[in-house]
Design an enzyme around this catalytic site. Sequence first.
Site, mmCIF file in Angstrom:
data_model
loop_
_atom_site.group_PDB
_atom_site.id
_atom_site.type_symbol
_atom_site.label_atom_id
_atom_site.label_comp_id
_atom_site.label_asym_id
_atom_site.label_seq_id
_atom_site.Cartn_x
_atom_site.Cartn_y
_atom_site.Cartn_z
ATOM 1 N N HIS A 62 0.817 -1.220 0.000
ATOM 2 C CA HIS A 62 0.000 0.000 0.000
ATOM 3 C C HIS A 62 0.849 1.267 0.000
ATOM 4 O O HIS A 62 1.951 1.289 0.539
ATOM 5 C CB HIS A 62 -0.899 0.011 1.242
ATOM 6 C CG HIS A 62 -1.827 -1.164 1.286
ATOM 7 N ND1 HIS A 62 -2.432 -1.583 2.440
ATOM 8 C CD2 HIS A 62 -2.230 -2.027 0.326
ATOM 9 C CE1 HIS A 62 -3.185 -2.638 2.184
ATOM 10 N NE2 HIS A 62 -3.085 -2.936 0.901
ATOM 11 N N TYR A 132 1.898 1.577 14.129
ATOM 12 C CA TYR A 132 2.316 2.572 13.141
ATOM 13 C C TYR A 132 2.292 3.954 13.768
ATOM 14 O O TYR A 132 1.367 4.292 14.510
ATOM 15 C CB TYR A 132 1.309 2.630 11.992
ATOM 16 C CG TYR A 132 1.120 1.408 11.144
ATOM 17 C CD1 TYR A 132 0.191 0.436 11.488
ATOM 18 C CD2 TYR A 132 1.837 1.247 9.968
ATOM 19 C CE1 TYR A 132 -0.028 -0.669 10.681
ATOM 20 C CE2 TYR A 132 1.627 0.146 9.154
ATOM 21 C CZ TYR A 132 0.694 -0.804 9.515
ATOM 22 O OH TYR A 132 0.464 -1.892 8.708
#
Length: 187
Positions: A62, A132
Amino acid sequence: MKIIPTALAGAVEIQIDPISDERGFFARTWCSQTFQQHGLPSEFVQTSVCHNKLAGTLRGMHFQRSPSTEGKLIRCEHGKVLDVVIDCRPSSNTFCQHISIELDSQQFNALYVPPGFAHGYQTLTDNAVMHYMMTDVFSPELAGGFRYNDPAFAINWPLPVSQIAGRDSQYADFDAVLCQQLFNEEN
Ligand SMILES: Cc1cn([C@H]2C[C@H](O)[C@@H](COP(=O)(O)OP(=O)(O)O[C@H]3O[C@H](C)C(=O)[C@H](O)[C@H]3O)O2)c(=O)[nH]c1=O
């Protein structure tokens, strides 16, 4: 912290320097000053967590295309993954090249992925959890991806894929011209 360059300029592994005693250890995992000294982000605007039930799960590849400036500091908080990043920067000497690195919750290592990269991983254990920290907010309209098994990259995934989103297995074949348009800094 040790900041270790990779073959793709700007993508670096961060290893901890544990301070141990009889209780265990303490270690810094991010510092705005240290990061700034190494040309890395001194601030993040979003953090996220991601749980994966099965070993062999594949998420990616992605990206957030221009004008997103999303860089991300990624760490495995439980289990282990093979993490892969692809350099999509049109002006880069390593355009379309990738690196793979094991992110292991028992090694406490992390990977910083600058803007202009595609990112994905395959879990090597059940119940792998990823954390993240992002430098730009998530913009669904700027989200895109390349197929994990696209021959243009020939990524060597260690396990048979056990779980993958339909979207992730159906991206069109890689097109370098389109990629340069998607990541053109002038966009
Ligand atoms: C990435 C993201 C997703 N979402 C929402 C969108 C969906 O409703 C849901 C699941 O998203 P997605 O299926 O895109 O999640 P992943 O497949 O894990 O995608 C991530 O996996 C690869 C490996 C990455 O590097 C990116 O961080 C990200 O693309 O969370 C948000 O609300 N904010 C976000 O920042």
